[in-house]
Design a protein around this motif. Sequence first.
Motif, PDB file in Angstrom:
ATOM      1  N   ASP A   1      -4.995 -13.312  -2.034  1.00 27.11           N
ATOM      2  CA  ASP A   1      -4.934 -12.626  -2.992  1.00 27.11           C
ATOM      3  C   ASP A   1      -5.732 -11.331  -3.329  1.00 27.11           C
ATOM      4  O   ASP A   1      -5.417 -10.166  -3.801  1.00 27.11           O
ATOM      5  N   SER A   2      -7.021 -11.252  -2.670  1.00 30.64           N
ATOM      6  CA  SER A   2      -7.853 -10.169  -2.773  1.00 30.64           C
ATOM      7  C   SER A   2      -7.016  -9.228  -1.795  1.00 30.64           C
ATOM      8  O   SER A   2      -7.380  -7.939  -2.117  1.00 30.64           O
TER       9      SER A   2
ATOM     10  N   ALA B   1       2.135   1.933  -3.545  1.00 28.15           N
ATOM     11  CA  ALA B   1       0.921   2.563  -4.188  1.00 28.15           C
ATOM     12  C   ALA B   1       0.846   3.800  -3.844  1.00 28.15           C
ATOM     13  O   ALA B   1       0.653   4.872  -4.953  1.00 28.15           O
TER      14      ALA B   1
ATOM     15  N   GLU C   1      -7.438  -2.241   6.553  1.00 25.39           N
ATOM     16  CA  GLU C   1      -9.028  -1.730   5.891  1.00 25.39           C
ATOM     17  C   GLU C   1      -9.260  -2.837   4.833  1.00 25.39           C
ATOM     18  O   GLU C   1     -10.511  -3.011   4.539  1.00 25.39           O
TER      19      GLU C   1
ATOM     20  N   GLU D   1       0.832  -1.164  -0.144  1.00 15.88           N
ATOM     21  CA  GLU D   1      -0.064  -0.007  -0.074  1.00 15.88           C
ATOM     22  C   GLU D   1       0.866   1.380  -0.122  1.00 15.88           C
ATOM     23  O   GLU D   1       0.485   2.148  -0.555  1.00 15.88           O
TER      24      GLU D   1
ATOM     25  N   PHE E   1      -4.190  -8.532  -1.064  1.00 17.01           N
ATOM     26  CA  PHE E   1      -2.826  -8.052  -1.758  1.00 17.01           C
ATOM     27  C   PHE E   1      -3.449  -7.203  -3.045  1.00 17.01           C
ATOM     28  O   PHE E   1      -2.853  -6.056  -3.228  1.00 17.01           O
ATOM     29  N   TYR E   2      -4.440  -7.533  -3.740  1.00 11.84           N
ATOM     30  CA  TYR E   2      -4.934  -6.473  -4.562  1.00 11.84           C
ATOM     31  C   TYR E   2      -5.271  -5.306  -4.430  1.00 11.84           C
ATOM     32  O   TYR E   2      -5.055  -4.165  -4.790  1.00 11.84           O
ATOM     33  N   LEU E   3      -6.180  -5.281  -3.344  1.00 13.10           N
ATOM     34  CA  LEU E   3      -6.603  -4.150  -2.573  1.00 13.10           C
ATOM     35  C   LEU E   3      -5.452  -3.301  -2.224  1.00 13.10           C
ATOM     36  O   LEU E   3      -5.358  -1.956  -2.250  1.00 13.10           O
ATOM     37  N   ARG E   4      -4.516  -3.843  -1.594  1.00  8.52           N
ATOM     38  CA  ARG E   4      -3.227  -3.146  -0.933  1.00  8.52           C
ATOM     39  C   ARG E   4      -2.482  -2.447  -2.160  1.00  8.52           C
ATOM     40  O   ARG E   4      -1.669  -1.360  -2.014  1.00  8.52           O
ATOM     41  N   THR E   5      -2.308  -3.348  -3.287  1.00  8.90           N
ATOM     42  CA  THR E   5      -1.567  -2.582  -4.541  1.00  8.90           C
ATOM     43  C   THR E   5      -2.380  -1.407  -4.882  1.00  8.90           C
ATOM     44  O   THR E   5      -1.757  -0.510  -5.824  1.00  8.90           O
ATOM     45  N   ARG E   6      -3.534  -1.216  -4.441  1.00  7.50           N
ATOM     46  CA  ARG E   6      -4.091   0.120  -4.780  1.00  7.50           C
ATOM     47  C   ARG E   6      -3.980   1.142  -3.836  1.00  7.50           C
ATOM     48  O   ARG E   6      -4.791   2.092  -3.950  1.00  7.50           O
ATOM     49  N   GLY E   7      -3.339   0.944  -2.893  1.00  7.56           N
ATOM     50  CA  GLY E   7      -3.449   1.733  -1.946  1.00  7.56           C
ATOM     51  C   GLY E   7      -3.880   1.863  -0.600  1.00  7.56           C
ATOM     52  O   GLY E   7      -3.892   2.476   0.413  1.00  7.56           O
ATOM     53  N   ILE E   8      -4.668   0.674  -0.375  1.00  7.50           N
ATOM     54  CA  ILE E   8      -5.468   0.144   0.682  1.00  7.50           C
ATOM     55  C   ILE E   8      -4.835  -0.612   1.771  1.00  7.50           C
ATOM     56  O   ILE E   8      -4.165  -1.206   1.478  1.00  7.50           O
ATOM     57  N   SER E   9      -4.699  -0.058   3.141  1.00  7.08           N
ATOM     58  CA  SER E   9      -4.072  -0.868   4.096  1.00  7.08           C
ATOM     59  C   SER E   9      -4.401  -2.025   4.376  1.00  7.08           C
ATOM     60  O   SER E   9      -5.523  -2.495   4.113  1.00  7.08           O
ATOM     61  N   ALA E  10      -3.467  -2.711   4.962  1.00 10.17           N
ATOM     62  CA  ALA E  10      -4.092  -4.326   5.078  1.00 10.17           C
ATOM     63  C   ALA E  10      -5.228  -4.460   5.968  1.00 10.17           C
ATOM     64  O   ALA E  10      -6.166  -5.249   5.713  1.00 10.17           O
TER      65      ALA E  10
END
Lengths: 188, 443
Positions: free
Chosen positions: B390-391, A10, B404, A7, B393-402
């Motif tokens: 996987d889900s 990102a 959240e 994060e 990780f996907y959300l984290r790659t968009r900037g959402i904290s673990a």
Amino acid sequence: LLELKPEERACEGIFLAFQYPVEIPGVSNTYFLKAALNSIRKYRGLEELDAMDFLKLMRERMKFVEMDETLLNRPVNQGFSGGEKKRNEIFHMAVLDPKLAILDETDSGLDIDALRIVSTGVNSLRDGKRSFIVVTHYQRLLNYIVPDFVHVLVDGRIAKSGGKELAFELESKGYQWIEDEIAAGAGA
Amino acid sequence: MAQVQLTDAKERYLSDFERISPENNGRSWLGELRKGAIAKFGELGLPTLRDEQWRQTNVAAITQTAFKSADARDLTSDEAERLKNYVFAGFEGTRLVFVNGHHWPKESVAAELPKGAIVSSLSEAIRNHPDLIQRHLGQYIADDKDAFVALNTAFMQDGAFIYIPDGTEITKPIHLRFVTSGSDEPEVSHPRNLILMGTGSRATIIETYLGLGDNVYFTNAVSEIVLAERAVLDHYKLQRETAKAYHLGAIQIHLGGECKFANHAITFGAALSRNDIHAVLDGEETECTLNGLYVATDKQHVDTHTKLEHAKPHCRSHQLYKGILDAHASAVFNGWILVRPDAQKTDAIQSNRALLLSDDAAINTQPQLEIYADDVKCTHGATVGELPRDSIFYLRTRGISADEARDMLTYAFANEIIGEIKIDPVREHLEHLIWERFRHGHV
């Protein structure tokens, strides 16, 4: 960069468009994108967008990938075709405004129409300041997203670099000659 | 030693019955019903882990506590204030409120009802409609299989009686709210509900159970629900008892032909709780849905036993239960599908999915299929797992904290059940409740 959490990367401005985007039932595209964008904006010291402003931004960016409004409130990638998933990745990129975008085999599984739309979306985001790393095995994508540099990786290392002509050379000659070059170099 | 205690507990209930002599309003049939029930209770005795039906749920905490029968009393002003947190903002419809198992008309709301429809307290209905009650009360749920059901029939004071005549639709939802107030000693109440729906009738009913103090108490609730042909009922049960409470709820459902019945059981509270839901599909072309969501943390134990009995052909049943367990919580899901020899072309689906948010949370899930017809489709499935990495990780790659990301996914998991709630004020209240509970990465 490698020390940072995903994060954090990102928020620093890195975006990864997945080859196989995951489906997330129960979490809407809109909801999660707004949370993501605001998380990044907060990190950058910008004001968070409210629902109205965010919707405006979404509608604007949707045009980049000719995205249908009905897909906005659907759960992330759920029931999306391969082409819709890849377009969704580029849509996310358009909304999140990264400094470095990594497109991982974006062309895999795409028909020519989807490829065209995805490429147009990527090209509209090329503003001279944003960087893109496009990972692919095939020339076809590079006809639409014309690269400035081409790097060939063998066993995880950059084995050869060049301009867009290198891609044409690979298309006609294959990869073997590069591996032969490496072997010869190692021998010398 | 434990055996002596258990016999003591049983004797305590038996002598309480003699001493209290529950109100029969001069109806001898009711007296007989109660006497029969307490006798059955005497024969059965209180269950232990050695009883097959209670093998996975230890009710010693309930059986070994001396509960006093809760009497009717007013809420304190603090309690009345706290009750406001449980209100479904914007809810319109008839509401019957019961405090400690006794009807509390002060809090009840009577909305306009179509001609012939009855929504009243059971005690009032026994006075005003004795024949109707006598014909149906206790005729659907068996007193001789479950000691707690037998206790309810013996001790029941009040609950709701809902009667919807043939061809009648009640458009606004009916809310039955069961509140338990604070007390110095552990208390027990035995709410009893009887719901009768005529041919082609339609309604939406929600039962909620909640506590306002931090005392130990026991809610022993029984609901009998009968649908005549072509009736349609959306039934909700929301359990939000307090942390030290015990809740046992038995729901017996009897469906005629071409009915559409859905029960949504949402469980958040109580130290120990169990829902026993038994649906008999006794007519052709009937649809029965049993959905549930149970959320538990700390050391809560939540038990769900469902029994879906296909007695006639061409019926469809669908069960989807989801559990979210954190800390040291434990849950049991036992889903029994019984397809009788005549029930050809049965289509039964059952699924229980549990999300474990901690290493110590545990779920015991057991499907049982008992199939005697040969042209049927029955499937059951159970999944137990963590949030998909996987889900996250996907959300984290968009900037959402673990954290959240985990909250979002947990909320989404629960929302599959909550999203099915058709009463808007109730659904919104629960969405908000769930959202609050799943912040900071855990329940």
